[in-house]
Design an enzyme around this catalytic site. Sequence first.
Site, PDB file in Angstrom:
ATOM      1  N   CYS A  61       0.814  -1.225   0.000  1.00  0.00           N
ATOM      2  CA  CYS A  61       0.000   0.000   0.000  1.00  0.00           C
ATOM      3  C   CYS A  61       0.842   1.268   0.000  1.00  0.00           C
ATOM      4  O   CYS A  61       0.365   2.340  -0.374  1.00  0.00           O
ATOM      5  CB  CYS A  61      -0.952   0.010   1.194  1.00  0.00           C
TER       6      CYS A  61
ATOM      7  N   HIS B 270      -3.519   7.441   2.395  1.00  0.00           N
ATOM      8  CA  HIS B 270      -3.895   6.117   1.885  1.00  0.00           C
ATOM      9  C   HIS B 270      -5.280   5.786   2.447  1.00  0.00           C
ATOM     10  O   HIS B 270      -5.546   6.009   3.622  1.00  0.00           O
ATOM     11  CB  HIS B 270      -2.859   5.090   2.341  1.00  0.00           C
TER      12      HIS B 270
ATOM     13  N   ASN C 126     -10.101   0.005   0.006  1.00  0.00           N
ATOM     14  CA  ASN C 126      -8.638   0.088  -0.001  1.00  0.00           C
ATOM     15  C   ASN C 126      -8.114  -0.474  -1.328  1.00  0.00           C
ATOM     16  O   ASN C 126      -8.199  -1.672  -1.568  1.00  0.00           O
ATOM     17  CB  ASN C 126      -8.099  -0.726   1.190  1.00  0.00           C
TER      18      ASN C 126
HETATM   19  O1  UT7 Z   1      -3.732  -0.902   3.691  1.00  0.00           O
HETATM   20  C1  UT7 Z   1      -3.180  -1.776   4.584  1.00  0.00           C
HETATM   21  C2  UT7 Z   1      -3.428  -1.339   5.922  1.00  0.00           C
HETATM   22  N1  UT7 Z   1      -4.594  -1.982   6.467  1.00  0.00           N
HETATM   23  C3  UT7 Z   1      -5.301  -1.338   7.327  1.00  0.00           C
HETATM   24  O2  UT7 Z   1      -4.998  -0.192   7.590  1.00  0.00           O
HETATM   25  C4  UT7 Z   1      -6.414  -2.035   8.035  1.00  0.00           C
HETATM   26  C5  UT7 Z   1      -6.324  -1.711   9.469  1.00  0.00           C
HETATM   27  N2  UT7 Z   1      -7.359  -2.338  10.279  1.00  0.00           N
HETATM   28  C6  UT7 Z   1      -8.659  -2.016  10.197  1.00  0.00           C
HETATM   29  O3  UT7 Z   1      -9.080  -1.248   9.366  1.00  0.00           O
HETATM   30  C7  UT7 Z   1      -9.574  -2.627  11.230  1.00  0.00           C
HETATM   31  O4  UT7 Z   1      -8.802  -3.240  12.224  1.00  0.00           O
HETATM   32  C8  UT7 Z   1     -10.596  -3.623  10.656  1.00  0.00           C
HETATM   33  C9  UT7 Z   1     -11.651  -2.872   9.876  1.00  0.00           C
HETATM   34  C10 UT7 Z   1      -9.886  -4.617   9.776  1.00  0.00           C
HETATM   35  C11 UT7 Z   1     -11.304  -4.367  11.793  1.00  0.00           C
HETATM   36  O5  UT7 Z   1     -11.909  -3.462  12.676  1.00  0.00           O
HETATM   37  P1  UT7 Z   1     -11.689  -3.624  14.252  1.00  0.00           P
HETATM   38  O6  UT7 Z   1     -12.528  -2.599  14.880  1.00  0.00           O
HETATM   39  O7  UT7 Z   1     -10.199  -3.548  14.503  1.00  0.00           O
HETATM   40  O8  UT7 Z   1     -12.258  -5.068  14.553  1.00  0.00           O
HETATM   41  P2  UT7 Z   1     -11.519  -6.380  15.114  1.00  0.00           P
HETATM   42  O9  UT7 Z   1     -10.562  -6.925  14.102  1.00  0.00           O
HETATM   43  O10 UT7 Z   1     -10.971  -6.084  16.477  1.00  0.00           O
HETATM   44  O11 UT7 Z   1     -12.738  -7.372  15.251  1.00  0.00           O
HETATM   45  C12 UT7 Z   1     -13.859  -7.062  16.096  1.00  0.00           C
HETATM   46  C13 UT7 Z   1     -14.955  -8.065  15.815  1.00  0.00           C
HETATM   47  C14 UT7 Z   1     -14.461  -9.524  15.805  1.00  0.00           C
HETATM   48  O12 UT7 Z   1     -15.473 -10.316  16.403  1.00  0.00           O
HETATM   49  P3  UT7 Z   1     -15.302 -10.818  17.928  1.00  0.00           P
HETATM   50  O13 UT7 Z   1     -14.034 -11.623  17.943  1.00  0.00           O
HETATM   51  O14 UT7 Z   1     -15.233  -9.565  18.750  1.00  0.00           O
HETATM   52  O15 UT7 Z   1     -16.548 -11.627  18.145  1.00  0.00           O
HETATM   53  C15 UT7 Z   1     -14.405  -9.861  14.342  1.00  0.00           C
HETATM   54  O16 UT7 Z   1     -14.592 -11.243  14.104  1.00  0.00           O
HETATM   55  O17 UT7 Z   1     -15.521  -7.850  14.514  1.00  0.00           O
HETATM   56  C16 UT7 Z   1     -15.555  -9.078  13.789  1.00  0.00           C
HETATM   57  N3  UT7 Z   1     -15.455  -8.804  12.379  1.00  0.00           N
HETATM   58  C17 UT7 Z   1     -16.533  -8.587  11.597  1.00  0.00           C
HETATM   59  N4  UT7 Z   1     -17.844  -8.564  11.868  1.00  0.00           N
HETATM   60  C18 UT7 Z   1     -18.682  -8.308  10.856  1.00  0.00           C
HETATM   61  C19 UT7 Z   1     -14.345  -8.707  11.632  1.00  0.00           C
HETATM   62  N5  UT7 Z   1     -14.679  -8.442  10.351  1.00  0.00           N
HETATM   63  C20 UT7 Z   1     -16.021  -8.374  10.307  1.00  0.00           C
HETATM   64  C21 UT7 Z   1     -16.951  -8.110   9.280  1.00  0.00           C
HETATM   65  N6  UT7 Z   1     -18.269  -8.092   9.602  1.00  0.00           N
HETATM   66  N7  UT7 Z   1     -16.573  -7.877   8.007  1.00  0.00           N
END
Ligand code: UT7
Length: 326
Positions: free
Chosen positions: A116, A253, A283
Site C-alpha cells: 500500500c 492512503h 482500499n
Molecule cells: O492498507 C493496509 C493497511 N490496512 C489497514 O490499515 C487495516 C487496518 N485495520 C482495520 O481497518 C480494522 O482493524 C478492521 C476494519 C480490519 C477491523 O476493525 P476492528 O474494529 O479492529 O475489529 P476487530 O478486528 O478487532 O474485530 C472485532 C470483531 C471480531 O469479532 P469478535 O471476535 O469480537 O466476536 C471480528 O470477528 O468484529 C468481527 N469482524 C466482523 N464482523 C462483521 C471482523 N470483520 C467483520 C466483518 N463483519 N466484516
Amino acid sequence: MTQVLRSVVTGVGGYLPDEIVTNDDLAKIVDTSDEWIIERTGIRRRHRAAADQAVSDLAVEAARKALEAAGRTPQDVDLIIVATTTPDLTFPAAATIVQRKLGCPVGTAFDLQAVCSGFVYALSVADGFVARGRARCALVIGAETMTRLMDWTDRGTCVLFGDGAGAVVLEPQTGEGTTADRGLLGFALRADGTKQDLLYVDGGVSTTGQIGHLRMQGNQVFRHAVVNISEAIFAAAKDAGVEVGEVDWFIPHQANQRILEGVARRVGIDESKVVTTVSEHANTSAASIPLAWWQAVQDGRIKPGQLLLLEAMGGGLTWGACVVRF
Ligand code: UT7
C-alpha cells in the site's frame, strides 16, 4: 539565487473498473453487514476488475488520462514505474506491459513492490531520475487488482479491498530551491520487516508456488498505523522545510476512515482538508492515493500550486509520507 531541478507533477489520472460491489453484495457471501462495514471502516462500496482485465489494463487507462492532463503523449514517456502488489504476471514487470500497450518508446520501465505504500515509494524513486535530469517525462502509476488476493471466506479482510489505478506524470522544472517551488519537496520512507506477520500474503513464487491470499491482523495494523504514520508525516514535512499546518490538502492512503481521521487529528490537520474516497473505493492499496488525488483534481478541490501531503502504510510493514507542491 540557487537553481534546482524539481520533479513537478504535470498531470494526474485515474481509472476505476465498471463493476461495483456493495456491502450488501458481500453480506450474501460472508457473515457481515452494511452497518458493520460502514461503522468500522467507512467503506460503502468498491470496484472490481472484470475477469479479462489485468492490472496493466487498469494502469494504461489511468496513465492515458494523466498524460492527457499533462498535455503529453505516450511518445514523450521515458520512465514508467508501476507500484503494484498484483502484477499481470510474475514477470515481466507490469510497467513494461504498460509501455507496450501505450506504445511508448524504449526507455526505463520497472515495477516497485511496497504494497500500500508503493505509490509514495515510487514517487521518491522517480524523483531520483527526474530531479537529476535522467528522465524527461515519467509515469508513476499505482495499480492494483486486490480483489484477486482475497480469501472470500474471511470477513475480516474480503470486505476491505477494491481494484483501481491512479497515475501521475512527473517532469523536470527548474525551481529556486524554496518551498514555493512546484514539485516533490520532501519524503520519509519507512519499513519494519519484523511486523511481517501482521499483514502478508500466504503464498509466492519461491515458497508455495501459489498466489496465496491476503492475511491481516487488522486491529494490530490499525494500532501501528496512526502512531507511525504521524512520525513519518512530521519527518517528511521537516525534509521539505514546511510545517504540517501549511498543507492545503491531506491525501492519505484510503484503508479505513477511522485511521485517516485519527492520523489527521494527531498531526493537527483539519478534517476539511482531508481527501477521502474510502467510502466509494475501499482500499485499493498502491492505487488509493493517486486515485484520491485525481478525484479531488476532477472536482476542482485540488489546484496547481497547492501544498499536498501524502501518506501510506501497508504490508512489510512499510509506510511513508511525501510533501508535494502541485
Ligand atoms: O492498507 C493496509 C493497511 N490496512 C489497514 O490499515 C487495516 C487496518 N485495520 C482495520 O481497518 C480494522 O482493524 C478492521 C476494519 C480490519 C477491523 O476493525 P476492528 O474494529 O479492529 O475489529 P476487530 O478486528 O478487532 O474485530 C472485532 C470483531 C471480531 O469479532 P469478535 O471476535 O469480537 O466476536 C471480528 O470477528 O468484529 C468481527 N469482524 C466482523 N464482523 C462483521 C471482523 N470483520 C467483520 C466483518 N463483519 N466484516
